[in-house]
Design an enzyme around this catalytic site. Sequence first.
Site, mmCIF file in Angstrom:
data_model
loop_
_atom_site.group_PDB
_atom_site.id
_atom_site.type_symbol
_atom_site.label_atom_id
_atom_site.label_comp_id
_atom_site.label_asym_id
_atom_site.label_seq_id
_atom_site.Cartn_x
_atom_site.Cartn_y
_atom_site.Cartn_z
ATOM 1 N N GLU A 70 62.107 -101.440 -29.890
ATOM 2 C CA GLU A 70 61.655 -100.277 -29.132
ATOM 3 C C GLU A 70 60.296 -100.495 -28.478
ATOM 4 O OE1 GLU A 70 61.624 -95.534 -29.815
ATOM 5 O OE2 GLU A 70 60.322 -96.660 -31.174
ATOM 6 N N ARG A 90 52.915 -110.191 -30.331
ATOM 7 C CA ARG A 90 54.162 -109.613 -29.830
ATOM 8 C C ARG A 90 54.265 -109.621 -28.309
ATOM 9 N NH1 ARG A 90 56.227 -104.337 -32.504
ATOM 10 N NH2 ARG A 90 58.144 -105.362 -31.778
ATOM 11 N N ARG A 137 47.587 -99.674 -30.603
ATOM 12 C CA ARG A 137 48.488 -100.524 -29.817
ATOM 13 C C ARG A 137 48.667 -100.058 -28.380
ATOM 14 N NH1 ARG A 137 52.114 -103.216 -33.308
ATOM 15 N NH2 ARG A 137 51.021 -103.758 -35.229
ATOM 16 N N HIS A 168 51.755 -95.788 -34.916
ATOM 17 C CA HIS A 168 52.299 -95.344 -33.640
ATOM 18 C C HIS A 168 52.442 -93.822 -33.613
ATOM 19 C CE1 HIS A 168 54.334 -99.487 -32.903
ATOM 20 N NE2 HIS A 168 53.374 -99.339 -32.011
ATOM 21 N N LEU A 249 57.088 -103.095 -43.188
ATOM 22 C CA LEU A 249 56.455 -103.594 -41.967
ATOM 23 C C LEU A 249 56.141 -102.443 -41.015
ATOM 24 C CD1 LEU A 249 58.836 -106.652 -41.437
ATOM 25 C CD2 LEU A 249 56.564 -106.656 -42.492
ATOM 26 N N CYS A 255 62.247 -97.599 -34.148
ATOM 27 C CA CYS A 255 61.755 -98.938 -33.848
ATOM 28 C C CYS A 255 62.877 -99.948 -33.621
ATOM 29 C CB CYS A 255 60.881 -99.457 -34.996
ATOM 30 S SG CYS A 255 59.587 -98.337 -35.542
#
Length: 265
Positions: A70, A90, A137, A168, A249, A255
Amino acid sequence: MSASYRFTHAITRKPGVGITAGLRAVDIGAPDLDLMLAHHADYIAALRSTGAEVVELDALADFADAVFVEDTALCLPRGAVVMRPGAPSRLGEAGLMAPHLAALYDDVRVISGAESYIEGGDILTTEREILVGRSARTNAAGVAELRERVADWGLPVREVFTPPGVLHFKTDCSLLDAETVLATQRLAASGCFDGYRVIHTAAGEEACANAIRFNDLVIMPDGFPKTRDILVAAGFAVRVVGNSECAKLDGGMSCLSLRFTPSLT
């Protein structure tokens, strides 16, 4: 309207052996890959049970967190936007997702600014707007660039803020229907959902706020019976899926997939 939760397709990615090196805010133990694979299969089965086509991508050996697809893109009715993840490890994942989106969408756009960082886990799309949570992020430049990229697609972008210590924005919320959001008390208290109906997670069950509405199902992590009962009492059809290993995680239900109806003509 229900474009924000009724979909014909989903993209998932198989977790790989490198998952034990995945990013985590707090180390509560390494995930068990075999158990994660079993949970992942149950998750895909839940998506498919709604009649959706699920694309299962192979694991990426070089990207420990690639199962959390995602974060790589935002999929909307008129097109997709490839994200620019805020975690340096990432960054390459988003580019590898782009060809799969291009096979299903006529219009794929890219967040490309060198100072822009934005991840899909910080984006909640409703019928009326796109809420983007600033976080560790996702930064202001990323939000601004997303606003530019989708300006002609009919949904305004509204910047909100993720609570301190929360990875998030969608760690603490999820969409249940066109007017209803599941959220933790701490996030709802910010006022970011004023104008929506809010259902709060049960006390002590804040970790299940990250669920997904996928067609007629609300898919939520197993182990949160009080919140499940609240949702059932509110009239939602709920399917629980094991998530113990992804949770190690900081991963949740949203996600693990990109959910959309492709615009390819």
